[in-house]
Motif scaffolding. Structure first.
Motif, PDB file in Angstrom:
ATOM      1  N   ARG A   1       0.826  -1.208   0.000  1.00  0.00           N
ATOM      2  CA  ARG A   1       0.000   0.000   0.000  1.00  0.00           C
ATOM      3  C   ARG A   1       0.863   1.263   0.000  1.00  0.00           C
ATOM      4  NH1 ARG A   1      -4.499   1.670   4.644  1.00  0.00           N
ATOM      5  NH2 ARG A   1      -5.343   3.483   3.525  1.00  0.00           N
ATOM      6  N   SER A   2       1.934   1.247   0.759  1.00  0.00           N
ATOM      7  CA  SER A   2       2.749   2.452   0.897  1.00  0.00           C
ATOM      8  C   SER A   2       3.873   2.544  -0.127  1.00  0.00           C
ATOM      9  CB  SER A   2       3.349   2.530   2.310  1.00  0.00           C
ATOM     10  OG  SER A   2       4.173   1.409   2.564  1.00  0.00           O
ATOM     11  N   GLU A   3       4.411   1.401  -0.562  1.00  0.00           N
ATOM     12  CA  GLU A   3       5.585   1.414  -1.435  1.00  0.00           C
ATOM     13  C   GLU A   3       5.299   0.987  -2.867  1.00  0.00           C
ATOM     14  OE1 GLU A   3       8.628  -0.913   0.466  1.00  0.00           O
ATOM     15  OE2 GLU A   3       8.043  -0.176   2.459  1.00  0.00           O
ATOM     16  N   GLY A   4       4.108   0.448  -3.127  1.00  0.00           N
ATOM     17  CA  GLY A   4       3.714   0.114  -4.486  1.00  0.00           C
ATOM     18  C   GLY A   4       4.560  -0.957  -5.134  1.00  0.00           C
ATOM     19  N   ASP A   5       4.999  -0.690  -6.367  1.00  0.00           N
ATOM     20  CA  ASP A   5       5.729  -1.687  -7.144  1.00  0.00           C
ATOM     21  C   ASP A   5       6.990  -2.189  -6.448  1.00  0.00           C
ATOM     22  OD1 ASP A   5       3.980  -1.803  -9.252  1.00  0.00           O
ATOM     23  OD2 ASP A   5       5.096  -0.420 -10.537  1.00  0.00           O
ATOM     24  N   ALA A   6       7.677  -1.322  -5.730  1.00  0.00           N
ATOM     25  CA  ALA A   6       8.925  -1.734  -5.075  1.00  0.00           C
ATOM     26  C   ALA A   6       8.679  -2.884  -4.113  1.00  0.00           C
ATOM     27  CB  ALA A   6       9.557  -0.550  -4.349  1.00  0.00           C
ATOM     28  N   ALA A   7       7.636  -2.766  -3.289  1.00  0.00           N
ATOM     29  CA  ALA A   7       7.299  -3.842  -2.351  1.00  0.00           C
ATOM     30  C   ALA A   7       6.765  -5.058  -3.098  1.00  0.00           C
ATOM     31  CB  ALA A   7       6.281  -3.344  -1.334  1.00  0.00           C
ATOM     32  N   LEU A   8       5.939  -4.816  -4.112  1.00  0.00           N
ATOM     33  CA  LEU A   8       5.372  -5.910  -4.894  1.00  0.00           C
ATOM     34  C   LEU A   8       6.473  -6.776  -5.493  1.00  0.00           C
ATOM     35  CD1 LEU A   8       2.673  -7.027  -6.054  1.00  0.00           C
ATOM     36  CD2 LEU A   8       3.003  -5.488  -7.990  1.00  0.00           C
ATOM     37  N   LEU A   9       7.471  -6.159  -6.060  1.00  0.00           N
ATOM     38  CA  LEU A   9       8.562  -6.899  -6.697  1.00  0.00           C
ATOM     39  C   LEU A   9       9.455  -7.575  -5.663  1.00  0.00           C
ATOM     40  CD1 LEU A   9       9.431  -4.227  -9.396  1.00  0.00           C
ATOM     41  CD2 LEU A   9       8.265  -6.414  -9.782  1.00  0.00           C
ATOM     42  N   ALA A  10       9.683  -6.899  -4.531  1.00  0.00           N
ATOM     43  CA  ALA A  10      10.531  -7.482  -3.489  1.00  0.00           C
ATOM     44  C   ALA A  10       9.893  -8.732  -2.904  1.00  0.00           C
ATOM     45  CB  ALA A  10      10.775  -6.443  -2.392  1.00  0.00           C
ATOM     46  N   TYR A  11       8.583  -8.688  -2.643  1.00  0.00           N
ATOM     47  CA  TYR A  11       7.913  -9.862  -2.080  1.00  0.00           C
ATOM     48  C   TYR A  11       7.798 -10.980  -3.110  1.00  0.00           C
ATOM     49  CZ  TYR A  11       6.688  -7.461   2.250  1.00  0.00           C
ATOM     50  OH  TYR A  11       6.753  -6.817   3.458  1.00  0.00           O
ATOM     51  N   THR A  12       7.679 -10.648  -4.386  1.00  0.00           N
ATOM     52  CA  THR A  12       7.642 -11.676  -5.415  1.00  0.00           C
ATOM     53  C   THR A  12       8.966 -12.433  -5.460  1.00  0.00           C
ATOM     54  OG1 THR A  12       6.037 -10.457  -6.754  1.00  0.00           O
ATOM     55  CG2 THR A  12       7.388 -12.088  -7.897  1.00  0.00           C
ATOM     56  N   GLU A  13      10.054 -11.713  -5.332  1.00  0.00           N
ATOM     57  CA  GLU A  13      11.357 -12.382  -5.296  1.00  0.00           C
ATOM     58  C   GLU A  13      11.516 -13.207  -4.024  1.00  0.00           C
ATOM     59  OE1 GLU A  13      16.143 -11.411  -5.736  1.00  0.00           O
ATOM     60  OE2 GLU A  13      14.675  -9.774  -5.785  1.00  0.00           O
ATOM     61  N   ARG A  14      11.054 -12.659  -2.903  1.00  0.00           N
ATOM     62  CA  ARG A  14      11.223 -13.342  -1.615  1.00  0.00           C
ATOM     63  C   ARG A  14      10.366 -14.602  -1.520  1.00  0.00           C
ATOM     64  NH1 ARG A  14       9.640 -10.507   4.186  1.00  0.00           N
ATOM     65  NH2 ARG A  14       9.528 -12.422   5.431  1.00  0.00           N
ATOM     66  N   PHE A  15       9.090 -14.512  -1.921  1.00  0.00           N
ATOM     67  CA  PHE A  15       8.170 -15.634  -1.715  1.00  0.00           C
ATOM     68  C   PHE A  15       8.125 -16.593  -2.900  1.00  0.00           C
ATOM     69  CE2 PHE A  15       5.806 -12.444   1.099  1.00  0.00           C
ATOM     70  CZ  PHE A  15       6.415 -12.925   2.262  1.00  0.00           C
ATOM     71  N   ASP A  16       8.292 -16.086  -4.114  1.00  0.00           N
ATOM     72  CA  ASP A  16       8.181 -16.931  -5.303  1.00  0.00           C
ATOM     73  C   ASP A  16       9.527 -17.273  -5.924  1.00  0.00           C
ATOM     74  OD1 ASP A  16       5.277 -17.067  -5.456  1.00  0.00           O
ATOM     75  OD2 ASP A  16       5.344 -14.938  -5.963  1.00  0.00           O
ATOM     76  N   GLY A  17      10.566 -16.607  -5.462  1.00  0.00           N
ATOM     77  CA  GLY A  17      11.880 -16.890  -6.009  1.00  0.00           C
ATOM     78  C   GLY A  17      12.060 -16.418  -7.433  1.00  0.00           C
ATOM     79  N   VAL A  18      11.275 -15.413  -7.837  1.00  0.00           N
ATOM     80  CA  VAL A  18      11.343 -14.911  -9.205  1.00  0.00           C
ATOM     81  C   VAL A  18      11.652 -13.416  -9.157  1.00  0.00           C
ATOM     82  CG1 VAL A  18      10.081 -14.548 -11.359  1.00  0.00           C
ATOM     83  CG2 VAL A  18       9.701 -16.640 -10.022  1.00  0.00           C
ATOM     84  N   ARG A  19      12.713 -13.008  -9.827  1.00  0.00           N
ATOM     85  CA  ARG A  19      13.080 -11.580  -9.865  1.00  0.00           C
ATOM     86  C   ARG A  19      12.475 -10.943 -11.107  1.00  0.00           C
ATOM     87  NH1 ARG A  19      19.209  -9.660  -8.974  1.00  0.00           N
ATOM     88  NH2 ARG A  19      18.620 -10.416  -6.886  1.00  0.00           N
ATOM     89  N   LEU A  20      11.659  -9.932 -10.886  1.00  0.00           N
ATOM     90  CA  LEU A  20      11.008  -9.212 -11.978  1.00  0.00           C
ATOM     91  C   LEU A  20      11.314  -7.731 -11.858  1.00  0.00           C
ATOM     92  CD1 LEU A  20       7.432 -10.828 -11.677  1.00  0.00           C
ATOM     93  CD2 LEU A  20       9.205 -11.476 -13.313  1.00  0.00           C
TER      94      LEU A  20
END
Length: 430
Positions: A34-53
């Motif tokens: 909510r506060s950081e937008g795409d930056a948080a979205l991409l960071a959590y995708t890498e952390r939880f899914d193991g995929v860097r986008l």
């Protein structure tokens, strides 16, 4: 498979709302997106899914969708198109129209139906990919007239090759034009609050794991959601005429979904219960997902003995199952007494997978006993309704005093005076 008297079985099922740790994790993810937008979205995708986008690669391209068509078989395409046609035909019959009622005194009352503007569909990865659920979410929204439907799905539903091609093709066949490779609580938060790459939606629908369910609950109120879905359930009400092999196969069709899925037979026939229990063991032996199905049967499966079919219906109404099969000599004669079930399948040829994939009614159904008060996903879920009130002078003069009386009984003098002012002027009282 356990065999017991129905009165010995605990018909209640505790709803899972997540551990404190899971809730804290989801809150942190939602707040960050909510506060950081795409930056948080991409960071959590890498952390939880193991995929860097990066932000530019979030959206699925037309080329990827075209490539997905090259990877699926022709028989899948034929089946998904036939299923989509059946689902669309069924849901088109649910569509209602706006209406207005002109009263003799000139008053017009009515209801205006409008589709939601933008809907987000979550498609899970995990234990299996479910192209059929794409159809069941998207098509009712389309029939309702929703102009913008967006799909999100984890970036590796197809393993190292990315998104499962069957999901992409199902979405394309259903008419989805906007798809993103993101999943989990972070995807739900992005749909609810929006990011630079993903505009916010009005409603989020579709199943997911516990983190997705908790995230949907966390953002409810900012957006609408379909439900907090629990594990899959099936109950079979059967008499001595039922084929034990059919009953066992249908119980296992739900048990293979999840270790917490529930598969229950309700019958007055002890012989059928014994035969079904034996069949379950026999069919489990070569079921590809037998470990999942066995865990489900051992923990949440049972054959419940009752004194009569009438007593069995009472058990069914208390269970309020997601799926109910009625395999009796005359199933139609029992239908009027069945009050609580998400979907009802009558007769030996109406196997639960017929509804899951092809018949047309929606397979997204109430779970955890919520069929007592809720319904399958339908066109109404994607419509909003506005009341219309056009009061005539005559109607206000006739009813104004009563309106003021009710307002003053509630202590709302401002309400009363808003009407009184008009009455005085129309009656020439100043």
């Amino acid at each position: 498979m356990r065999i017991m008297r129905a009165e010995q079985f605990d018909l209640s099922r505790e709803v899972e709302y997540g551990t404190p740790e899971q809730n804290e994790t989801v809150k942190a993810v939602v707040d960050a997106v909510r506060s950081e937008g795409d930056a948080a979205l991409l960071a959590y995708t890498e952390r939880f899914d193991g995929v860097r986008l990066d932000a530019a690669s979030l959206r699925v391209t037309d080329a990827e969708i075209a490539a997905a068509y090259e990877r699926v078989e022709e028989d899948f395409l034929e089946a998904i198109r036939a299923a989509a046609a059946n689902i669309r035909s069924f849901h088109e019959k649910q569509m209602r129209s706006s209406w207005m009622d002109l009263q003799p005194d000139g008053t017009v009352l009515g209801q205006i139906l409008r589709p939601l503007k933008r809907v987000g569909v979550y498609v899970p990865g995990g234990k299996a990919a479910y192209p059929s659920s794409v159809l069941m979410n998207v098509i009712p929204a389309q029939v309702a007239g929703v102009p913008e439907i967006v799909m999100v799905t984890p970036p590796a539903t197809g393993g190292t090759e990315g998104i499962d091609p069957y999901i992409l093709v199902a979405a394309a066949e259903a008419g989805v034009k906007e798809m993103y490779r993101v999943g989990g609580a972070q995807a739900v938060a992005a749909l609810a609050y929006g990011t630079a790459s993903i505009p916010p939606v009005d409603k989020i629908c579709g199943p997911g794991n516990i983190y997705v369910a908790l995230a949907k609950r966390a953002v409810f109120g900012v957006v609408d959601i379909d439900s907090i879905a629990g594990p899959s359930e099936i109950a079979v009400l059967a008499d001595e005429t039922a084929d034990p092999a059919y009953v066992a196969a249908d119980l296992l069709s739900q048990a293979e979904h999840d270790e917490m899925a529930s598969a229950i037979l309700v019958t007055p026939s002890a012989a059928l219960a014994e035969a079904v229990a034996a069949e379950v063991d026999r069919q489990l032996a070569d079921l590809p997902r037998r470990e999942i199905a066995r865990a489900s049967i051992d923990s949440y499966g049972a054959a419940l003995l009752v004194d009569s079919l009438e007593a069995g219906i009472d058990v069914i109404n208390a269970l309020a199952p997601e799926h109910l099969e009625v395999l009796t000599a005359d199933p139609m004669s029992l239908l009027g007494r069945i009050e609580n079930a998400g979907a009802i399948f009558l007769g030996p040829y109406s196997s639960e997978p017929v509804g899951d994939y092809f018949a047309g009614p929606n397979h997204i159904l109430p779970t955890n006993g919520t069929a007592r008060f809720s319904s399958p996903v339908n066109v109404d879920d994607f419509l909003k309704k506005s009341s219309l009130i056009y009061y005539s002078r005559e109607a206000l003069l006739a009813g104004g005093d009563k309106i003021m009386t009710l307002a003053r009984y509630e202590g709302l003098e401002g309400h009363a005076r808003a009407v009184e002012l008009r009455l005085r002027r129309e009656r020439g009282e100043g």
